[in-house]
Scaffold this motif. Structure first.
Motif, short mmCIF file in Angstrom:
data_model
loop_
_atom_site.label_atom_id
_atom_site.label_comp_id
_atom_site.label_asym_id
_atom_site.label_seq_id
_atom_site.Cartn_x
_atom_site.Cartn_y
_atom_site.Cartn_z
N TYR A 118 0.56 -1.52 0.01
CA TYR A 118 -0.29 0.09 -0.15
C TYR A 118 0.93 1.11 -0.17
N GLU A 130 -6.35 -0.38 -2.72
CA GLU A 130 -7.45 -0.65 -1.90
C GLU A 130 -8.75 -1.34 -2.00
N PHE A 135 -7.92 -5.02 2.09
CA PHE A 135 -8.08 -3.92 2.80
C PHE A 135 -8.25 -4.11 4.49
N ASP A 136 -9.00 -4.77 5.21
CA ASP A 136 -8.48 -4.46 6.57
C ASP A 136 -7.94 -4.01 7.48
N ASP A 137 -6.64 -4.11 7.23
CA ASP A 137 -5.48 -4.28 7.46
C ASP A 137 -5.05 -2.10 7.39
N VAL A 139 -7.56 0.13 6.96
CA VAL A 139 -8.61 1.15 6.82
C VAL A 139 -8.00 2.19 7.85
N ARG A 140 -7.23 2.48 8.39
CA ARG A 140 -7.17 3.40 9.51
C ARG A 140 -5.79 4.42 8.95
N SER A 142 -5.24 4.06 5.47
CA SER A 142 -6.62 5.36 4.62
C SER A 142 -7.14 6.16 4.99
N LYS A 143 -8.11 5.76 6.18
CA LYS A 143 -8.64 6.99 6.74
C LYS A 143 -7.74 8.68 7.27
N SER A 593 -17.49 9.46 4.10
CA SER A 593 -17.91 8.08 3.74
C SER A 593 -19.16 8.26 2.28
#
Length: 660
Positions: A118, A130, A135-137, A139-140, A142-143, A593
């Motif tokens: 990533y 993404e 992708f769960d790894d 999330v933070r 990316s946010k 979102s």
């Protein structure tokens, strides 16, 4: 003999030495949330604008990584380091060198190859990762990246300021990097790091300084109790006083005409019977009784939640919108104003001690006795003001209230003094919800969400005025005036802290204006105006026949400007606005979102998505609800909507204008 080595580094020196860092397998995932990312960005920005020589972001602990030359495992500090990497990547230009070395990424991940991939994708300008199943790894991460991107767009609009920020980040942001020997027992080191005592906070040091000025030991003890109660920001002051004194009824008896009588509280603390005994957790559990046991037994209950008429909402957890150091700085500003002294230059809780030493404590006095006497008088006067500030804060200012396990909302709960007869009359203080304060709370919500959460400068002049403890109606009316003066008027080039100081001097006669709403600013529109319109729409909801439908609406954090007619639609015929594309009429403020969900879909699809959420009781925004009532959308409707909203705001300004 192994040596522990500590050195002060900045990002430039890390780049020059070509150091690389590895996140070892035993480290947790990136966990920082929006508040922490915001705080780091704004703290650096404040220090940059203040031209500080150094901004220290804490310590980093490393150990030599044996597999790669010039590489170190990050034992402690990976959250800050990762955020700095993301910040450097988003800023680009000369700071971009921090993201990579001649041999690859500056930051490596031992077992999280998807994270490493990533980061490489970010460097190449792509984010296809993404869509990966892992992708769960990410999330933070990316946010956090998107939050940083928005912060840069909103706060570093001029090239000059952006370059200054980059230079400051490169050379003035410092960290102490401690390298421990490879032979270190990392299990013991982690145990030490996880179990280490919390470092003495600056406000605790400040408390010691104030109390040391009071000569009488009994008075010093009483003001120590007062300080402790004021510092408990995630509770109401009457409960904090109850916990500190161990005497709920005595605290309730001191409450009259909206405020506690501090002199009576002092008397409680003198009374030996009222002193709180030291209890273990088991003692506390053992002493809790239900009301029936207390009524019919020999003991009388001592906590307000045990009143027979107590309701569930009284026990909802609350959280302050300010930290105690922030309240101390607002209090200092009011104290300096009331004593006709120079105002502080900024609110920055990390500089609490420095600011107090510079602006409050007396200096250059030769007569020790005179100085000691003046210091004691001033310290007591300040702590008396702090108590009044805290009372006003709890009475009039919103708190985060946890209404269920998943939801916090802004509320103002009224305090009630309720009596109960048992062996004579006694009183309890209770906090309850009331819809009559919803508008007052909502106006504060738009200010909270639209302003920097580490400063909230509007609170200083407002709290200063609230110290006279006016009615809620008068307080609401004055906040409308203050909001219009500070944020709805044209005052370019003037720092917000200076404008709030001017408001403490007497509320300047400045007219609000909607001129900015006629400009085509697109995503650069100040978010404040969207928040402001949300409040005014709710305030004037009767005009739109939405009295009941919008009644329960609450202001929440929104950070993304959405184009109703998309900028780059999937089909060129779906571009419904041309002349009004970037104008206020074609825009709405939503969450990231929702913006991502609506994406580049045409108006009809967005309308259907909006109406589906609305049928479930959720609104993107009230402005969106006005827009999506139309079956079609075009330049003419966008312009008409803009004119209607501007007229609504102007009518509101006229209605809330000062009458004297």
């Amino acid at each position: 003999m192994d040596i522990v080595n500590s050195e002060l580094y900045d990002i430039k020196s890390i780049i020059q030495k070509d150091f690389r860092y590895n996140i070892p397998r035993y480290q947790r995932l990136y966990v920082w949330k929006e508040e922490q990312v915001n705080t780091l960005f704004h703290d650096i920005l404040i220090a940059c604008k203040a031209n500080k020589d150094i901004y220290y972001i804490g310590g980093i602990i490393t150990v030599k990584y044996q597999k790669i030359e010039n590489c170190f495992d990050l034992v402690d500090g990976q959250q800050r380091f990762t955020t700095l990497w993301l910040l450097a990547n988003e800023l680009g230009e000369s700071i971009k060198d921090f993201t990579r070395t001649v041999n690859g990424l500056r930051l490596n991940f031992s077992i999280r190859k998807n994270v490493e991939m990533y980061f490489n994708q970010l460097l190449s300008g792509s984010e296809s990762i993404e869509n990966d199943t892992e992708f769960d790894d990410l999330v933070r991460l990316s946010k956090a990246r998107k939050i940083i991107g928005a912060l840069i767009t909103e706060n570093l609009q001029s090239k000059e300021l952006k370059n200054k920020y980059i230079y400051f980040l490169l050379q003035k942001v410092k960290m102490v990097i401690t390298e421990v020997p490879p032979s270190t027992d990392l299990n013991k080191l982690f145990e030490t790091l996880n179990n280490r005592g919390i470092q003495l906070a600056q406000h605790e040091i400040l408390k010691t300084h104030f109390l040391s000025k009071i000569g009488n030991s009994k008075k010093r003890y009483r003001y120590g109790i007062l300080w402790n109660a004021c510092s408990d920001m995630n509770n109401y002051i009457e409960r904090s006083l109850t916990y500190e004194t161990g005497y709920a009824r005595g605290v309730a008896n001191t409450y009259d005409q909206w405020v506690h009588d501090w002199k009576q509280i002092e008397n409680i603390l003198i009374d030996e019977k009222a002193k709180a005994e030291k209890l273990t957790l088991q003692d506390i559990i053992g002493k809790r009784k239900n009301w029936d046991e207390a009524v019919y037994g020999d003991e009388e209950p001592d906590f307000e939640e045990m009143h027979p008429n107590a309701t569930d909402d009284e026990l909802e957890p609350v959280r302050s919108i300010l930290t105690f150091p922030q309240l101390l700085l607002h209090t200092l500003r009011v104290y300096l104003h009331r004593n006709q002294r120079i105002d502080i230059q900024r609110i920055n809780e990390k500089e609490l001690l420095h600011i107090y030493s510079e602006y409050f404590f007396l200096k250059n006095q030769n007569d020790y006795e005179s100085r000691r006497e003046e210091d004691e008088t001033e310290s007591i006067a300040f702590m008396d003001l702090l108590f009044k500030m805290r009372e006003a804060f709890d009475k009039y200012i919103i708190k985060w209230v946890e209404v269920n396990d998943m939801t916090e909302i802004h509320l103002i709960k009224k305090v009630y003094k309720q009596n109960q007869k048992k062996k004579g009359w006694f009183y309890y203080l209770r906090r309850q919800k009331t819809q009559e304060l919803d508008g007052f709370a909502m106006l504060q919500s738009i200010l909270y969400h639209s302003q920097q959460n580490t400063t909230q400068y509007w609170l200083t002049p407002f709290l200063n005025w609230l110290l006279e403890f006016p009615s809620f109606d008068d307080a609401f009316a004055w906040l409308k005036v203050l909001d219009n003066i500070l944020f709805s008027s044209m005052q370019e080039g003037r720092e917000l802290i200076d404008r709030t100081k001017e408001c403490m001097d007497g509320y300047p006669d400045i007219e609000p204006t909607t001129k900015v709403l006629t400009e085509a600013l697109g995503t650069s529109f100040p978010h404040y105006w969207f928040y402001k319109l949300e409040f005014v729409l709710w305030h004037e909801r009767v005009k739109f026949n939405k009295s009941e439908e919008w009644k329960e609406y609450r202001i929440t954090a929104k950070n993304s400007v959405e184009h109703i007619s998309p900028q780059s639609p999937r089909n060129s015929k779906d571009k419904l606005c041309d002349t009004q594309l970037h104008n206020f009429g074609n825009l709405a403020l939503v969450t990231r979102s929702i913006n991502s969900e609506y994406s580049d879909f045409p108006y009809g699809v967005k309308k259907a998505k909006f109406e589906d959420k609305k049928s479930k009781g959720t609104f993107d925004s009230l402005k969106s609800d006005i827009i999506y009532q139309y079956p079609i959308w075009n330049d003419k409707l966008a312009l008409n909507h803009q004119s209607e909203m501007i007229n609504l705001l102007q009518e509101y300004f006229e209605k809330t204008k000062r009458k004297y």
